[in-house]
Write a protein that holds these residues in place. Structure first.
Motif, mmCIF file in Angstrom:
data_model
loop_
_atom_site.group_PDB
_atom_site.id
_atom_site.type_symbol
_atom_site.label_atom_id
_atom_site.label_comp_id
_atom_site.label_asym_id
_atom_site.label_seq_id
_atom_site.Cartn_x
_atom_site.Cartn_y
_atom_site.Cartn_z
ATOM 1 N N ILE A 187 -34.308 6.163 16.212
ATOM 2 C CA ILE A 187 -34.330 7.589 15.899
ATOM 3 C C ILE A 187 -34.277 7.836 14.392
ATOM 4 N N GLU A 188 -33.767 6.865 13.635
ATOM 5 C CA GLU A 188 -33.642 7.022 12.190
ATOM 6 C C GLU A 188 -34.885 6.537 11.438
ATOM 7 N N ALA A 189 -35.933 6.086 12.151
ATOM 8 C CA ALA A 189 -37.138 5.538 11.514
ATOM 9 C C ALA A 189 -37.891 6.623 10.742
ATOM 10 N N ASP A 190 -38.550 6.201 9.649
ATOM 11 C CA ASP A 190 -39.349 7.110 8.819
ATOM 12 C C ASP A 190 -40.747 7.220 9.450
ATOM 13 N N LYS A 206 -43.830 7.015 7.029
ATOM 14 C CA LYS A 206 -44.107 5.645 6.604
ATOM 15 C C LYS A 206 -44.813 4.869 7.712
ATOM 16 N N ILE A 207 -44.361 5.055 8.947
ATOM 17 C CA ILE A 207 -44.993 4.382 10.094
ATOM 18 C C ILE A 207 -46.444 4.812 10.218
ATOM 19 N N GLU A 208 -46.721 6.102 10.048
ATOM 20 C CA GLU A 208 -48.086 6.609 10.177
ATOM 21 C C GLU A 208 -49.005 5.983 9.127
ATOM 22 N N THR A 239 -36.133 10.948 22.294
ATOM 23 C CA THR A 239 -34.923 10.981 23.108
ATOM 24 C C THR A 239 -33.717 10.865 22.180
ATOM 25 N N GLY A 240 -32.550 10.683 22.773
ATOM 26 C CA GLY A 240 -31.350 10.656 21.953
ATOM 27 C C GLY A 240 -31.296 9.533 20.957
ATOM 28 N N THR A 241 -31.844 8.354 21.304
ATOM 29 C CA THR A 241 -31.713 7.194 20.427
ATOM 30 C C THR A 241 -33.041 6.590 20.001
ATOM 31 N N GLU A 242 -34.156 7.122 20.440
ATOM 32 C CA GLU A 242 -35.429 6.492 20.122
ATOM 33 C C GLU A 242 -36.555 7.505 20.008
ATOM 34 N N ILE A 243 -37.606 7.066 19.315
ATOM 35 C CA ILE A 243 -38.836 7.858 19.159
ATOM 36 C C ILE A 243 -39.990 7.018 19.692
ATOM 37 N N THR A 244 -40.825 7.613 20.514
ATOM 38 C CA THR A 244 -41.985 6.922 21.067
ATOM 39 C C THR A 244 -43.230 7.315 20.275
ATOM 40 N N ILE A 245 -43.886 6.308 19.691
ATOM 41 C CA ILE A 245 -45.138 6.560 18.978
ATOM 42 C C ILE A 245 -46.294 6.042 19.833
ATOM 43 N N ARG A 246 -47.457 6.660 19.699
ATOM 44 C CA ARG A 246 -48.596 6.309 20.557
ATOM 45 C C ARG A 246 -49.834 5.996 19.723
ATOM 46 N N ILE A 247 -50.534 4.925 20.166
ATOM 47 C CA ILE A 247 -51.827 4.534 19.590
ATOM 48 C C ILE A 247 -52.849 4.487 20.726
ATOM 49 N N VAL A 248 -54.033 5.041 20.491
ATOM 50 C CA VAL A 248 -55.094 5.051 21.494
ATOM 51 C C VAL A 248 -56.313 4.331 20.923
ATOM 52 N N LYS A 267 -45.501 -4.723 16.242
ATOM 53 C CA LYS A 267 -44.121 -5.207 16.180
ATOM 54 C C LYS A 267 -43.882 -5.998 14.890
ATOM 55 N N LYS A 268 -44.842 -6.873 14.534
ATOM 56 C CA LYS A 268 -44.694 -7.653 13.306
ATOM 57 C C LYS A 268 -44.665 -6.746 12.076
ATOM 58 N N ILE A 269 -45.529 -5.739 12.038
ATOM 59 C CA ILE A 269 -45.598 -4.833 10.884
ATOM 60 C C ILE A 269 -44.295 -4.051 10.741
ATOM 61 N N LEU A 270 -43.770 -3.558 11.850
ATOM 62 C CA LEU A 270 -42.520 -2.788 11.797
ATOM 63 C C LEU A 270 -41.362 -3.660 11.326
ATOM 64 N N GLU A 271 -41.285 -4.877 11.823
ATOM 65 C CA GLU A 271 -40.200 -5.771 11.407
ATOM 66 C C GLU A 271 -40.339 -6.147 9.931
ATOM 67 N N LYS A 272 -41.582 -6.372 9.492
ATOM 68 C CA LYS A 272 -41.807 -6.749 8.096
ATOM 69 C C LYS A 272 -41.413 -5.632 7.134
ATOM 70 N N ASN A 273 -41.550 -4.389 7.554
ATOM 71 C CA ASN A 273 -41.244 -3.243 6.695
ATOM 72 C C ASN A 273 -39.877 -2.628 6.995
ATOM 73 N N ASP A 274 -39.029 -3.403 7.662
ATOM 74 C CA ASP A 274 -37.640 -2.984 7.932
ATOM 75 C C ASP A 274 -37.564 -1.648 8.662
ATOM 76 N N ILE A 275 -38.470 -1.442 9.575
ATOM 77 C CA ILE A 275 -38.428 -0.233 10.409
ATOM 78 C C ILE A 275 -37.777 -0.636 11.725
#
Length: 306
Positions: A209-212, A215-217, A247-256, A276-284
């Motif tokens: 829920i605290e993710a930027d 930045k993800i976009e 939701t209370g603790t998470e945000i769902t992002i979608r790619i089509v 998953k690799k990109i998010l982990e590499k950028n500390d998201i």
């Protein structure tokens, strides 16, 4: 008296044996058997060669049609190829059987006339067979599905898989785990064809829920632009749709991602892995279950102090 009866029966047996021996020892009979055997072997050998060569000629013709400037549907050409080869086999081997019967001096014309009458009688009780053939004809004529298509039909077994063969009576479907469905065409009333149009891969990923989000976009947009050059299954650049749910603790992002028919499963797996690799590499932070411990005794003590 009994001796005369035994002698009479013995003479009859000897006479019958002599007649049988004379019949099978006739030169003209063995000439006929040898000649007919050679003719039958030659007929079926020639039929096999005709079918063998004919199938390859048909395959070559359809291959040349696919290479022509005209845009023929590959799936339809595969269906017509299989059907043409089957019809060739039926016609040639049926003719071979007729030729073999003629070699044995059997009246084929009378046999066919009798078979026609018998067929008419059987036809009244073979309505399902007639229904299968008529339905198979319209499936091929209307191009409802073809060889290589991934379909689902509403039979009692809920058959779903890749079509491997379409005949005038039955359709063969190979399921995803290798099972083979042989379905009478008359039972096919509704078909879901997954291979006619492009497929779409919908990928949902959960981040904390605290993710930027901005930045993800930016990261996703740059990553998705590189995919069409790497994977020919993609029709266009995948789109980052954005936030799908919160939701209370998470945000769902979608790619089509739009892909060629039935290629969306593999592309979806690749995108999930890379995202998953990109998010982990950028500390998201990815979303993960969180547990909150509620201590009622502390709440009570604070209430007393107040």
């Amino acid at each position: 008296m009994a001796i005369h009866v035994v002698e009479k029966e013995t003479k009859e047996i000897i006479n019958i044996s002599e007649k049988i021996w004379e019949y099978f020892s006739r030169e003209d009979l063995w000439n006929f058997i040898v000649g007919a055997s050679i003719k039958i072997i030659a007929i079926f050998l020639l039929s096999y060669l005709i079918v063998f060569i004919g199938k390859r000629i048909i395959a070559r013709i359809f291959k040349l049609r696919m290479q022509s400037p005209l845009k023929y549907s590959e799936r339809r050409q595969q269906t017509l190829l299989k059907l043409s080869q089957s019809v060739l086999s039926y016609v040639v081997y049926f003719s071979a059987i007729i030729g073999a019967l003629s070699s044995l001096n059997i009246n084929v014309a009378g046999l066919l006339a009798g078979a026609g009458i018998a067929g008419l009688a059987i036809g009244f009780g073979a309505q399902n067979l007639v229904k299968d053939v008529i339905t198979g004809f319209f499936i091929i004529f209307e191009d409802q599905f073809g060889v290589g298509d991934y379909i689902r039909i509403n039979t009692s077994s809920a058959a779903e898989g890749t079509v491997t063969e379409i005949g005038l009576r039955t359709t063969k479907i190979v399921g995803i785990t290798g099972e083979v469905y042989i379905v009478p065409n008359g039972q096919i009333t509704e078909v879901v064809n997954f291979s006619l149009n492009n497929s779409k891969a919908v990928i949902d990923m959960q981040v904390g829920i605290e993710a930027d989000i901005e930045k993800i976009e930016n990261l996703m947009t740059e990553y998705l632009k590189t995919l069409p050059k790497q994977y020919e299954e993609l029709v266009d650049v995948p789109k980052f749709v954005g936030v799908q749910n919160v939701t209370g603790t998470e945000i769902t992002i979608r790619i089509v991602a739009e892909t060629k028919p039935q290629q969306h499963y593999g592309i979806a797996r690749i995108i999930r892995r890379d995202v998953k690799k990109i998010l982990e590499k950028n500390d998201i932070p990815m979303a993960y279950p969180k547990m909150m411990i509620y201590d009622s005794s502390k709440v009570m003590s604070r209430g007393d102090e107040n």
